[in-house]
Design an enzyme around this catalytic site. Structure first.
Site: not given
Ligand code: SRM
Ligand code: SF4
Length: 574
Positions: A75, A144, A207, A209, A428, A434, A473, A477
């Site tokens: 990333r 981030r 994390k 943000k 996502c 993922c 899930c 994201c």
């Molecule tokens: Fe996310 C974890 C993809 C924005 C909440 N996110 C992941 C992971 C890294 C899976 C993992 O931990 O193994 C995913 C990688 C998937 C892949 O194959 O690429 C992933 N998240 C993404 C992206 C690529 C989705 C997208 O469609 O673009 C976004 C990358 C953003 C970036 O450039 O940094 C992305 N993730 C978000 C957002 C939206 C935002 O930040 O505006 C959220 C919700 C906001 C938040 O953080 O609460 C988000 N991602 C999560 C979470 C839940 C965190 C939590 O507090 O519970 C996880 C799981 C974790 O961290 O354990 C996660």
């Molecule tokens: Fe993976 Fe769940 Fe984030 Fe989709 S919402 S990229 S399935 S961690």
């Protein structure tokens, strides 16, 4: 820093503490024949911007003892989504050389590569750095990628947004030299003792943000962040930033103590104190966030537990500058910045819709070729948006028109011709990359949008803005819980349906139907869509309409929090 009870630390805290500021044994594994890294290093790799994944489509059908098909997601962090034409072309080049032939624009204005093999991590990261970008702290328990409104205007508020995003990213970037040593063959640090003056040896609990918006545009979904800044102008001058804290969307199915939560107002600060304010919030989180249970380790849980008053007191006790009352503002408008838009000094930007941010060449639509040609021919600025789209900026008007024609020649539909269900949709990545996905998302969304587009056209509301979002899930994201309509994966072929957010993203959606099969998603909401199409008032979105039916249309959340949020949190959704 506050002293912590180290006996209650989670396993990840112990890994961080013993990592010698993010070094672990990463370098040794890179130099070995192994196809993947050992468990401890997986957490550390995230700080360097990479996740170890495997091809989930190939998990089944493996012969006994055969190892998983390991590959890596990488990333790139780009504050406010900003890149140059030269950087974009360098990023594009790497997609073929080291990844799966695609670039993925993220919901936080960053870029991802998928399918990078272990042996190619180092040259890919080196090439990204050579293009003057970085993967450092794109993931991990740190600040981030800092988001900011992508519009390329040079009025004080837009300029302040870009400056603030860059300053915050700079201020909170990890200081450890580990990244340079491992990936860029930098000189070895002799002592690591004083390497991280802000983060210390265990970094943040989780994390963190930050996003920067304007009072005239909430395209970065400000309420979903740990910290949100909103730039407020007074005539031509920048007056202040409102500061909001404690947003976050991640939840876990079946765990009622996890929740999505909107950020709430903390106060306002002078423009020059914006980065300082974010740093203080991060420091409070560093010192008081939960380090025992990662499920509860986000800032939102600390604020939920303390209450905003206690948090405000703690902030004031640390700040060497005033925290003023929040400046009252009406509900924030929202723009996606797509299509032909006038910007600074007679220049224009052209915003391109990219389905789920995946810059790829398909059979009919060649996004990657089209964007590469447009960027190399017209040398625009390149800005990624929070809706997974891209803006080509600084164009003359004739060139902007030529860009649209060039894109059309490669099958790319101009935004004005897209149905609203498609234009505002997001998914996502989910399967096959993922590791946390329990259901399809990016691969399924086009078919779901086709169905909804057809139904909404029949109902006469094809062009009425509606946000449809899908995730594989409940982690959120693609920010599903603030959308008009969202599908959140429960297991393969099964989704929770949420309704009630909206374009402004200032309200959480409700769980509307549980455990709906993929083939019944439209059916589950069709009666509501029909009523919306027939009974909506002018400008009333699906989420607004749903809230009105539920008797919760007013009042909406304002930036000072004087009124109550309409839908509360979705913590009781399970
Ligand atoms: Fe996310 C974890 C993809 C924005 C909440 N996110 C992941 C992971 C890294 C899976 C993992 O931990 O193994 C995913 C990688 C998937 C892949 O194959 O690429 C992933 N998240 C993404 C992206 C690529 C989705 C997208 O469609 O673009 C976004 C990358 C953003 C970036 O450039 O940094 C992305 N993730 C978000 C957002 C939206 C935002 O930040 O505006 C959220 C919700 C906001 C938040 O953080 O609460 C988000 N991602 C999560 C979470 C839940 C965190 C939590 O507090 O519970 C996880 C799981 C974790 O961290 O354990 C996660
Ligand atoms: Fe993976 Fe769940 Fe984030 Fe989709 S919402 S990229 S399935 S961690």
């Amino acid at each position: 820093m506050a002293t912590r009870d180290k006996t209650a630390e989670s396993a990840v805290e112990i890994v961080k503490r013993s990592s010698r500021q993010l070094r672990g044994t990463i370098e040794e594994t890179i130099g070995s024949d192994a196809t993947h890294f050992a468990t401890g290093d997986l957490q550390l790799l995230k700080f360097h911007g990479t996740y170890q994944q495997d091809d989930r489509d190939r998990r089944r059908g493996r012969s006994e003892g055969e190892e998983k098909a390991y590959w890596f997601m990488l990333r790139v962090a780009l504050p406010a989504g900003l890149a140059t034409a030269a950087q974009y072309l360098a990023f594009d080049d790497l997609a073929d050389r080291y990844a799966n032939g695609t670039l993925r624009i993220t919901t936080r204005q960053g870029l991802q590569y998928h399918g990078v093999l272990k042996g190619d991590l180092k040259p890919t990261i080196a090439a990204i750095n050579h293009a003057l970008a970085t993967t450092l702290s794109a993931c991990g328990d740190v600040q981030r990628n800092v988001m900011g409104c992508p519009a390329a205007l040079d009025d004080p508020a837009h300029a302040a947004v870009r400056d603030a995003a860059r300053a915050i990213a700079e201020e909170l970037r990890p200081a450890s030299r580990a990244y340079h040593e491992i990936w860029l063959d930098g000189e070895r640090q002799i002592s690591t003792e004083e390497e991280e003056p802000f983060y210390g040896e265990t970094y943040l609990p989780r994390k963190f943000k930050t996003a920067v918006a304007l009072a005239s545009d909430n395209c970065v979904d400000i309420y979903s962040h740990d910290v949100g800044l909103v730039a407020i102008t007074d005539g031509p001058a920048l007056r202040a930033f409102n500061v909001l804290v404690g947003g976050g969307l991640g939840m876990t199915h079946g765990k009622g103590d996890t929740m999505a939560r909107l950020a709430e107002p903390l106060g306002s600060v002078a423009p020059e104190d914006a980065a300082g304010a974010v740093k203080i919030v991060a420091a409070i989180f560093r010192d008081h966030g939960n380090r025992a249970d990662r499920r509860h380790a986000r800032l939102k849980y600390l604020i939920h537990e303390w209450g905003i008053e206690r948090f405000r007191e703690e902030f004031r006790a640390r700040a060497l500058f005033p925290l003023n009352p929040s400046i009252d503002l009406p509900s924030l408008p929202w723009h996606d910045h797509l299509g032909l838009t006038p910007e600074r000094g007679g220049r224009w930007s052209y915003g391109v819709y990219v389905p789920s941010g995946r810059v790829a060449d398909g059979e009919h639509q060649r996004y990657r070729t089209a964007l590469r040609e447009a960027v190399s021919r017209y040398n625009p600025g390149v800005v990624f948006t929070a809706q997974q789209n891209v803006l080509l900026t600084g164009l003359t008007k004739p060139d902007a028109v030529k860009v649209e024609r060039l894109l059309a020649a490669h099958g790319v539909t101009p935004p004005h011709a897209l149905a609203a269900a498609r234009r505002f949709s997001m998914a996502c990545p989910a399967l096959p990359t993922c590791g946390l996905a329990v259901a399809e998302s990016e691969r399924l969304l086009p078919a779901v949008v086709d169905q909804f587009e057809e139904a909404l056209t029949r109902l006469g509301v094809r062009d009425v803005p509606i946000t449809i979002r899908m995730t594989g899930c409940p982690n959120g994201c693609a920010r599903p819980y603030t959308a008009d309509l969202a599908f959140v994966g429960r297991s393969l072929g099964l989704y929770h349906v949420y309704v009630g957010g909206g374009l402004a993203a200032d309200r959480l959606a409700d769980l509307y139907r549980a455990d709906v099969r993929t083939d019944a998603l439209l059916e589950a909401v069709y009666p509501l869509l029909e009523r919306w199409a027939n009974e909506r008032t002018i400008g009333e979105g699906l989420g607004d309409f749903y809230q009105r039916l539920r008797g919760r249309a007013e009042p909406r959340l304002t930036l000072t929090g004087k009124e109550e949020p309409t839908a509360g949190s979705v913590e009781k959704a399970e």
